[in-house]
Scaffold this active site. Structure first.
Site, PDB file in Angstrom:
ATOM      1  N   GLU A   1      16.384  67.024 -29.302  1.00 48.51           N
ATOM      2  CA  GLU A   1      17.114  66.057 -30.133  1.00 48.51           C
ATOM      3  C   GLU A   1      18.346  66.676 -30.784  1.00 48.51           C
ATOM      4  O   GLU A   1      18.259  67.681 -31.497  1.00 48.51           O
ATOM      5  CB  GLU A   1      16.206  65.475 -31.210  1.00 48.51           C
ATOM      6  CG  GLU A   1      16.904  64.413 -32.058  1.00 48.51           C
ATOM      7  CD  GLU A   1      15.987  63.688 -33.014  1.00 48.51           C
ATOM      8  OE1 GLU A   1      16.458  62.747 -33.688  1.00 48.51           O
ATOM      9  OE2 GLU A   1      14.801  64.064 -33.104  1.00 48.51           O
TER      10      GLU A   1
ATOM     11  N   LYS B   1      14.106  58.156 -31.217  1.00 47.43           N
ATOM     12  CA  LYS B   1      13.007  57.391 -31.792  1.00 47.43           C
ATOM     13  C   LYS B   1      12.472  56.439 -30.739  1.00 47.43           C
ATOM     14  O   LYS B   1      13.208  55.614 -30.195  1.00 47.43           O
ATOM     15  CB  LYS B   1      13.487  56.599 -33.020  1.00 47.43           C
ATOM     16  CG  LYS B   1      12.473  56.571 -34.122  1.00 47.43           C
ATOM     17  CD  LYS B   1      12.292  57.963 -34.697  1.00 47.43           C
ATOM     18  CE  LYS B   1      11.013  58.057 -35.503  1.00 47.43           C
ATOM     19  NZ  LYS B   1      10.580  59.442 -35.633  1.00 47.43           N
TER      20      LYS B   1
END
Length: 586
Positions: free
Chosen positions: A179, A200
């Site tokens: 990420e 997410k």
């Protein structure tokens, strides 16, 4: 001696070369041990980079109150910020660390405590206190071996992304995060482009190509996962607006599915143009911690986290990155969100696992998601070789091409080098030395892609062989060490057959027959020979595949309640072929 390795993707161009370099013995270290020191340290980091230095370092999650006193955290268990300053980076060293690394992990969070935490979060959401909370818990263990060897294993387990090894003396950070937190490229006046990419939404990878594609499609279409992603995108849009030029905040990409080795992840891009006068400390002040690892609204979500989690997160969910010269007095700063990250102090290791909880979250689903996310560290925690077992009969390897194709696929899955010519040469030498007789050949491929082959006399097997039904489900039926053949076999060893029994017949948690511990099985049911489909959770055996091609068996789900109706059984693998079998019930 301090040492560092950085292996970051270019977040703006998938085809561009990675930012890869090493560094040792910094000319200075910049450390913040109190909240009041965090912003000055970041200012010093930026000033050094604008003056031509390269700076590598991290912030702990507990640095958050330095930017907003309302952000609640536990007391930090180490420096809030730590950075090393170098005149220039050293070339990346492709050589893997010598030796191995093994981690013995303690038991993770107990399921009743996990369920209670999820229920508490959902109650808080229902009461209007927040609408998403990122709940996490640490895994703890002890390292045997070399930290750099563990980092290499982690990079193989979680390739790509934003990997960093920071040996800071008293502690080390081994991050293989997929990420991006932010990538900021600013001119001398602080104006510039900033990209954030919150991650997410999660789905486990499928056992087959069709299942995998379906899993990705379900993730993209899931109202719950999309809502979870949008909540954080909105949070990041608001955070960026604090440092952005008017009307420059945009979302050019939404709901992108990214394939990782064990999970699909959903990401979105949020970009902006920073205002003149923006400093690195202002960027952190607007964004830190990343909303993807807090929840929303950030203040209330972090209050929930403080109440639910009993210990500091440390670098996990903080930031790890590089600040470097940007040309003409400018600066370039790239930081990851350190998920998929191991923190090391001496031999003690910790690794956080978590997920975003919303009103639609179910404890059972989140528990499965946590299990899928921790696979990367489990894969890296024990050395293993890829394995194929072949029959060598009169100097000829049976099903040679099929076994090599399966090992090729396993090498790709586990990120191992594959040199077909080197493997063929290894097998050629073994065949030349064992030109007569029947042999069991073990072909192994280590983490560096080096093959080796061993031969053992193969004795004939008396038929029928006896199989015994397992007394409990095989919980690892859908794991990657079941779908791919390796030397890591502890999950099979737990089902070792009793004396006088050839092998154990396994079944999954859904009550479906899968395989035995070292072969596939077939059953004559209702006049047809069937073998369990791969979707039930089993090794795609070479001998099994040959029987399917010949039409001798067909795929069919065989459940525990069907066992009593089976007319005949067979054990099947490439090494021993088809063996008639009988089943001994427990």
């Amino acid at each position: 001696m301090y040492s560092f390795k950085i292996d970051f993707a270019d977040p703006r161009d998938d085809a561009a070369a990675r930012l890869r370099f090493g560094a040792r013995n910094p000319r200075a270290t910049l450390v913040a041990r109190t909240l009041a020191e965090v912003r000055p340290v970041l200012d010093a980091v930026e000033d050094a980079a604008r003056a031509g230095a390269w700076v590598v370092g991290q912030l702990r999650y507990e640095a958050a109150p330095a930017f907003d006193a309302a952000l609640r955290t536990h007391a930090a268990d180490g420096p809030l910020a730590w950075f090393a300053v170098f005149d220039a980076p050293e070339p990346w060293d492709d050589a893997l660390a010598p030796g191995d690394a093994t981690v013995q992990w303690d038991e993770a969070l107990a399921r009743p405590a996990f369920d209670a935490a999820i229920a508490r979060i959902r109650s808080a959401i229902a009461a209007g206190e927040c609408y998403q909370v990122n709940y996490t818990a640490p895994l703890s263990g002890r390292l045997q071996g070399d930290a750099l060897a563990l980092f290499d294993a982690l990079r193989r387990a979680q390739p790509g992304g934003y990997a960093a090894y920071l040996d800071m003396g008293d502690e080390a950070t081994l991050s293989v995060s997929p990420e991006l937190f932010f990538d900021w490229r600013a001119g001398a006046d602080g104006a510039g482009d900033i990209l954030t990419r919150p991650m997410k939404g999660t789905a486990a990878r499928g056992a087959t190509l069709d299942e995998d594609a379906a899993s990705a499609a379900q993730l993209r279409a899931s109202p719950k996962e999309r809502a979870e992603n949008v909540m954080i995108v909105d949070l990041l849009r608001n955070d960026l607006s604090r440092i952005a030029q008017p009307h420059s905040v945009r979302v050019p990409r939404l709901f992108h599915t990214q394939a990782l080795p064990t999970v699909w992840q959903m990401t979105s891009d949020v970009v902006a143009r920073t205002r003149a006068g923006t400093r690195l400390a202002d960027v952190f002040g607007a964004l830190f911690p990343c909303g993807s690892v807090t929840g929303a609204p950030k203040r209330s979500a972090m209050q929930q986290i403080h109440a639910l989690e009993s210990a500091p997160r440390g670098v996990y969910c903080g930031a790890v990155g590089v600040v470097r010269p940007g040309g003409a007095g400018g600066v370039a700063a790239t930081f990851n969100v350190p998920i998929r990250t191991v923190a090391l102090r001496g031999a003690q290791v910790t690794c956080g696992i978590g997920s975003g909880i919303t009103a639609g979250s179910q404890a059972a689903d989140e528990w499965r998601e946590w299990a899928a996310k921790r696979v990367f560290v489990e894969r890296a925690s024990e050395p293993f070789d890829l394995l194929e077992t072949l029959a060598l009969d009169g100097g000829v390897l049976r099903h040679r091409a099929e076994h090599l194709a399966r090992m090729t696929a396993a090498a790709a899955h586990f990120g191992r080098p594959w040199d077909a010519a080197r493997v063929q040469s290894c097998l050629h030498a073994l065949c030349a030395a064992h030109g007569a007789g029947l042999w069991r050949v073990r072909l192994l491929l280590d983490a560096q892609g080096a093959p080796r082959a061993e031969a053992f006399v193969l004795q004939p097997t008396a038929q029928p062989v006896v199989l015994a039904l397992a007394t409990r489900p095989f919980a690892d039926a859908h794991g990657e060490f079941t779908r791919h053949k390796t030397t890591r076999r502890a999950h099979y060893a737990a089902f070792a057959p009793p004396p006088g029994v050839f092998d154990t017949l396994l079944y999954n948690t859904a009550g479906e027959i899968t395989e035995s511990t070292f072969g596939n099985v077939a059953a004559l049911l209702d006049g047809h020979w069937i073998t369990p489909p791969l979707a039930c959770g089993l090794l795609p055996g070479v001998g099994r595949a040959a029987l399917l091609r010949e039409g001798r068996v067909q795929e069919g789900v065989l459940r525990l309640q069907d066992v009593a109706r089976v007319e005949r059984w067979a054990f099947v693998n490439s090494l021993r072929g088809w063996l008639d079998a009988t089943l001994a019930m427990p």
